[in-house]
Design an enzyme around this catalytic site. Structure first.
Site, PDB file in Angstrom:
ATOM      1  N   HIS A  34      50.445  85.441  52.089  1.00 40.96           N
ATOM      2  CA  HIS A  34      51.446  85.738  53.126  1.00 40.96           C
ATOM      3  C   HIS A  34      52.777  85.050  52.786  1.00 40.96           C
ATOM      4  CE1 HIS A  34      47.831  86.074  56.074  1.00 40.96           C
ATOM      5  NE2 HIS A  34      48.325  87.288  55.977  1.00 40.96           N
TER       6      HIS A  34
ATOM      7  N   LYS B   7      40.546  92.522  67.983  1.00 40.62           N
ATOM      8  CA  LYS B   7      40.071  91.592  66.940  1.00 40.62           C
ATOM      9  C   LYS B   7      39.641  90.283  67.581  1.00 40.62           C
ATOM     10  CE  LYS B   7      42.582  93.333  62.941  1.00 40.62           C
ATOM     11  NZ  LYS B   7      43.582  93.097  61.903  1.00 40.62           N
TER      12      LYS B   7
ATOM     13  N   ARG C  54      47.991  94.267  48.412  1.00 40.34           N
ATOM     14  CA  ARG C  54      47.209  93.510  47.427  1.00 40.34           C
ATOM     15  C   ARG C  54      46.620  94.457  46.408  1.00 40.34           C
ATOM     16  NH1 ARG C  54      44.342  90.486  52.279  1.00 40.34           N
ATOM     17  NH2 ARG C  54      44.926  92.513  53.091  1.00 40.34           N
TER      18      ARG C  54
ATOM     19  N   SER D   8      42.861  86.330  54.536  1.00 41.96           N
ATOM     20  CA  SER D   8      42.485  85.364  55.576  1.00 41.96           C
ATOM     21  C   SER D   8      40.973  85.334  55.742  1.00 41.96           C
ATOM     22  CB  SER D   8      43.146  85.718  56.907  1.00 41.96           C
ATOM     23  OG  SER D   8      44.536  85.634  56.809  1.00 41.96           O
TER      24      SER D   8
END
Ligand code: ADP
Length: 165
Positions: A17, A41, A90, A128
């Site tokens: 990040h 979430k 990514r 994460s």
């Protein structure tokens, strides 16, 4: 004044990040790192904890603001006067979801562009969720997260590992 919003869960912030934030700073006058409150979430860290960690890590960047928001990202970005939403890429696996999200956002707010930035290869495997998994089992997080995030993860998981016996 060109403003970009970089939205995400940041549960917790990683060096991946941070690499995206550094790149975005070079392109915009102001970058707003926006922690999403997503009711779908189940985060490890509360929104306030995520905002605090980001604020500490980014304290040296006066052009970066950390905030929290709920609801649609484009509505938040519009309210902030942003011309762009930043997302990090990514691997190809990120692309499909991001593609749909970017097109949906463009439909809702045609004046806001989504800008994809790629991280340096050495950060491209960091997520994460992987970081939380490593921390849970007591693995080394060096070069994956800032030291204060590593400490926060250790503190979160110290109880659970004791319970594991
Ligand atoms: P979200 O739940 O919105 O995906 P994340 O905090 O997981 O929130 O990610 C926020 C943004 O940062 C996403 O665009 C994601 O692809 C990007 N990102 C996360 N980790 C990395 C990384 N290691 N390199 C590049 N981009 C990343």
């Amino acid at each position: 004044m060109k403003i970009a919003v970089y939205p995400g869960s940041f549960d917790p912030v990683t060096n991946g990040h941070l690499d995206i934030i550094v790149r975005a700073r070079a392109l915009f006058d102001r970058v707003i790192v926006a922690v999403a409150e997503n009711p779908h979430k189940k985060p490890l860290f509360a929104v306030t904890e995520r905002v605090e960690m980001l604020s500490s890590v980014l304290a040296g960047f006066p052009d970066v603001k950390v905030d929290a928001y709920s609801g649609l990202t484009v509505f938040y970005a519009r309210k902030q006067g942003a011309c762009a939403i930043i997302r990090g890429l990514r691997a190809i696996s990120d692309f499909e979801n991001e593609f749909v999200m970017a097109l949906t956002n463009k439909k809702l707010a045609p004046e806001i562009e989504t800008l994809f930035l790629m991280t340096e290869a050495k950060y491209s495997f960091i997520s994460s969720s992987a970081v939380k998994e490593v921390a849970f089992y007591g693995g080394c997080l060096k070069d994956m997260v800032p030291p204060l995030v590593e400490a926060a993860l250790r503190a979160k998981f110290s109880g659970s590992r004791e319970n594991e016996g």
